[in-house]
Motif scaffolding. Structure first.
Motif, PDB file in Angstrom:
ATOM      1  N   GLY A   1      26.911   9.161   5.093  1.00 39.89           N
ATOM      2  CA  GLY A   1      26.533   8.801   6.450  1.00 39.89           C
ATOM      3  C   GLY A   1      25.323   9.554   6.954  1.00 39.89           C
ATOM      4  O   GLY A   1      25.137   9.716   8.161  1.00 39.89           O
ATOM      5  N   VAL A   2      24.472  10.005   6.038  1.00 43.08           N
ATOM      6  CA  VAL A   2      23.263  10.752   6.397  1.00 43.08           C
ATOM      7  C   VAL A   2      22.056   9.830   6.284  1.00 43.08           C
ATOM      8  O   VAL A   2      21.853   9.192   5.253  1.00 43.08           O
ATOM      9  N   GLU A   3      21.270   9.747   7.336  1.00 48.89           N
ATOM     10  CA  GLU A   3      20.068   8.915   7.335  1.00 48.89           C
ATOM     11  C   GLU A   3      18.834   9.801   7.197  1.00 48.89           C
ATOM     12  O   GLU A   3      18.697  10.810   7.891  1.00 48.89           O
ATOM     13  N   LEU A   4      17.966   9.418   6.301  1.00 45.24           N
ATOM     14  CA  LEU A   4      16.746  10.173   6.062  1.00 45.24           C
ATOM     15  C   LEU A   4      15.694   9.815   7.101  1.00 45.24           C
ATOM     16  O   LEU A   4      15.509   8.637   7.413  1.00 45.24           O
ATOM     17  N   PRO A   5      15.007  10.793   7.684  1.00 38.93           N
ATOM     18  CA  PRO A   5      13.948  10.454   8.645  1.00 38.93           C
ATOM     19  C   PRO A   5      12.836   9.669   7.969  1.00 38.93           C
ATOM     20  O   PRO A   5      12.497   9.911   6.810  1.00 38.93           O
ATOM     21  N   LEU A   6      12.287   8.698   8.698  1.00 32.46           N
ATOM     22  CA  LEU A   6      11.184   7.870   8.214  1.00 32.46           C
ATOM     23  C   LEU A   6      11.548   7.108   6.945  1.00 32.46           C
ATOM     24  O   LEU A   6      10.683   6.775   6.133  1.00 32.46           O
ATOM     25  N   GLU A   7      12.818   6.793   6.769  1.00 30.73           N
ATOM     26  CA  GLU A   7      13.254   6.175   5.521  1.00 30.73           C
ATOM     27  C   GLU A   7      12.628   4.808   5.280  1.00 30.73           C
ATOM     28  O   GLU A   7      12.480   4.380   4.127  1.00 30.73           O
ATOM     29  N   ASP A   8      12.244   4.099   6.332  1.00 30.36           N
ATOM     30  CA  ASP A   8      11.652   2.778   6.124  1.00 30.36           C
ATOM     31  C   ASP A   8      10.300   2.853   5.426  1.00 30.36           C
ATOM     32  O   ASP A   8       9.840   1.860   4.871  1.00 30.36           O
ATOM     33  N   LEU A   9       9.667   4.017   5.448  1.00 34.95           N
ATOM     34  CA  LEU A   9       8.416   4.162   4.714  1.00 34.95           C
ATOM     35  C   LEU A   9       8.635   3.956   3.221  1.00 34.95           C
ATOM     36  O   LEU A   9       7.714   3.579   2.493  1.00 34.95           O
ATOM     37  N   PHE A  10       9.852   4.207   2.765  1.00 31.74           N
ATOM     38  CA  PHE A  10      10.176   4.050   1.351  1.00 31.74           C
ATOM     39  C   PHE A  10      10.800   2.684   1.061  1.00 31.74           C
ATOM     40  O   PHE A  10      10.989   2.332  -0.099  1.00 31.74           O
ATOM     41  N   ARG A  11      11.106   1.926   2.114  1.00 32.98           N
ATOM     42  CA  ARG A  11      11.712   0.609   1.936  1.00 32.98           C
ATOM     43  C   ARG A  11      10.688  -0.518   2.057  1.00 32.98           C
ATOM     44  O   ARG A  11      10.789  -1.529   1.374  1.00 32.98           O
ATOM     45  N   TRP A  12       9.731  -0.341   2.953  1.00 30.58           N
ATOM     46  CA  TRP A  12       8.711  -1.381   3.087  1.00 30.58           C
ATOM     47  C   TRP A  12       8.039  -1.629   1.730  1.00 30.58           C
ATOM     48  O   TRP A  12       7.713  -0.694   1.004  1.00 30.58           O
ATOM     49  N   GLY A  13       7.870  -2.897   1.406  1.00 27.42           N
ATOM     50  CA  GLY A  13       7.251  -3.230   0.138  1.00 27.42           C
ATOM     51  C   GLY A  13       8.239  -3.338  -1.005  1.00 27.42           C
ATOM     52  O   GLY A  13       7.835  -3.506  -2.152  1.00 27.42           O
TER      53      GLY A  13
ATOM     54  N   TYR B   1       0.834  -1.206   0.000  1.00 29.93           N
ATOM     55  CA  TYR B   1       0.000   0.000   0.000  1.00 29.93           C
ATOM     56  C   TYR B   1       0.870   1.258   0.000  1.00 29.93           C
ATOM     57  O   TYR B   1       0.599   2.211  -0.747  1.00 29.93           O
ATOM     58  N   LEU B   2       1.920   1.265   0.811  1.00 27.17           N
ATOM     59  CA  LEU B   2       2.788   2.437   0.891  1.00 27.17           C
ATOM     60  C   LEU B   2       3.437   2.729  -0.458  1.00 27.17           C
ATOM     61  O   LEU B   2       3.595   3.892  -0.843  1.00 27.17           O
ATOM     62  N   GLN B   3       3.811   1.689  -1.177  1.00 28.92           N
ATOM     63  CA  GLN B   3       4.465   1.888  -2.471  1.00 28.92           C
ATOM     64  C   GLN B   3       3.522   2.499  -3.506  1.00 28.92           C
ATOM     65  O   GLN B   3       3.970   3.077  -4.496  1.00 28.92           O
ATOM     66  N   LYS B   4       2.221   2.389  -3.284  1.00 33.89           N
ATOM     67  CA  LYS B   4       1.247   2.941  -4.228  1.00 33.89           C
ATOM     68  C   LYS B   4       0.952   4.419  -3.968  1.00 33.89           C
ATOM     69  O   LYS B   4       0.366   5.079  -4.832  1.00 33.89           O
ATOM     70  N   LEU B   5       1.357   4.920  -2.809  1.00 34.54           N
ATOM     71  CA  LEU B   5       1.110   6.330  -2.501  1.00 34.54           C
ATOM     72  C   LEU B   5       2.036   7.206  -3.331  1.00 34.54           C
ATOM     73  O   LEU B   5       3.255   7.033  -3.321  1.00 34.54           O
ATOM     74  N   LYS B   6       1.474   8.159  -4.048  1.00 32.07           N
ATOM     75  CA  LYS B   6       2.264   8.997  -4.945  1.00 32.07           C
ATOM     76  C   LYS B   6       2.502  10.409  -4.408  1.00 32.07           C
ATOM     77  O   LYS B   6       3.545  10.998  -4.647  1.00 32.07           O
ATOM     78  N   ARG B   7       1.545  10.954  -3.678  1.00 33.82           N
ATOM     79  CA  ARG B   7       1.655  12.333  -3.182  1.00 33.82           C
ATOM     80  C   ARG B   7       1.077  12.373  -1.768  1.00 33.82           C
ATOM     81  O   ARG B   7      -0.111  12.112  -1.580  1.00 33.82           O
ATOM     82  N   PHE B   8       1.908  12.715  -0.800  1.00 32.35           N
ATOM     83  CA  PHE B   8       1.430  12.692   0.587  1.00 32.35           C
ATOM     84  C   PHE B   8       2.359  13.506   1.477  1.00 32.35           C
ATOM     85  O   PHE B   8       3.495  13.837   1.113  1.00 32.35           O
ATOM     86  N   SER B   9       1.849  13.824   2.656  1.00 31.89           N
ATOM     87  CA  SER B   9       2.643  14.418   3.729  1.00 31.89           C
ATOM     88  C   SER B   9       2.590  13.470   4.920  1.00 31.89           C
ATOM     89  O   SER B   9       1.556  12.846   5.190  1.00 31.89           O
TER      90      SER B   9
END
Length: 256
Positions: A143-155, A51-59
């Motif tokens: 060595g920079v980690e993006l906040p909430l990066e797992d939202l883009f990895r799940w799926g 489902y997360l991978q299908k989201l195209k525009r969000f905050s």
């Protein structure tokens, strides 16, 4: 001339802010055996990731509470907040704020800019690719980690589910006004829990991580809020240096 480094220290809140709710325990007799992997709980992660991978525009935003353990075992809590505006596949605007510092990241699919408002230092690097590609590049090279990066990895293949040691359905909770299914997982020395919104929008609403490798069991907890119909303009993905801002070089991390 002395070389200046942009030390952003972007907080990785992919698993983590606070909010504790009365938990609805599983029904009697439904508690799984230790180290059992419940297939339905793992499937819930797959469904959420898809489902997360299908989201195209969000905050999306998160309130983070993390624990620091002192040498004598005493714990100190720290809080931070992160806000992301996203247009897939390659536009991202992120703010990370705490009492100690504010940080900003702007990615438009061609360049990524890191900015520290307090010092008015910024650094821009050319980069073409997706947000997922950016995550890997920032972490590997700088060595920079993006906040909430797992939202883009799940799926995606970047979030394999075959290394989970145990998985269970822990019942349901309300996170804000959302009824959520609560799942608990164990992977190596990490215990983590996730609360996924019930229904046809399986959004992660809360994540808690406990580090069992540390005797003090430090924990980070994050409550995640979503806006699937954001009103932001695409102009936010273009970084315009504020008056007085100074461009500096971002230094690559040393190879180990």
């Amino acid at each position: 001339m002395q070389r200046k480094v942009l030390a952003l220290g972007l907080l990785a809140v992919s698993f983590a802010s606070a909010g504790t709710y009365a938990q609805t325990p599983p029904s009697a007799g439904s508690k799984p055996a230790a180290n059992a992997v419940d297939p339905a709980s793992v499937q819930a992660l797959r469904d959420m990731g898809s489902y997360l991978q299908k989201l195209k525009r969000f905050s999306v935003s998160t309130e983070l509470t993390g624990e620091q353990v002192l040498k004598d075992g005493q714990k100190l809590q720290h809080t931070a907040r992160a806000e992301l505006d996203v247009v897939r596949p390659s536009k991202l605007h992120a703010w990370i704020s705490s009492a100690r510092a504010d940080r900003q990241l702007v990615f438009n699919g061609k360049t990524v800019t890191l900015y520290t408002p307090a010092q008015k230092f910024y650094s821009t690097v050319e980069f073409a690719g997706s947000i997922g590609d950016l995550i890997e590049r920032l972490e590997e090279k700088y060595g920079v980690e993006l906040p909430l990066e797992d939202l883009f990895r799940w799926g995606t293949p970047s979030a394999p589910l075959d290394k989970i040691d145990s998985a269970m359905n822990a019942g349901q909770d309300f996170i804000g006004k959302d009824l959520c299914d609560h799942y608990a997982f164990r992977q190596g020395s990490i215990d983590w829990q996730i609360w996924i919104k019930n229904g046809d929008q399986p959004l992660p609403r809360k994540v808690a991580i406990t580090n069992r490798a540390d005797e003090a069991r430090p924990q980070s907890v994050s409550v995640i809020s979503w806006n699937l119909k954001p009103a932001f303009e695409d102009s936010i993905f273009k970084f315009t240096p504020p008056q007085g801002a100074k461009k500096i070089e971002i230094v690559e991390r040393k190879a180990k």
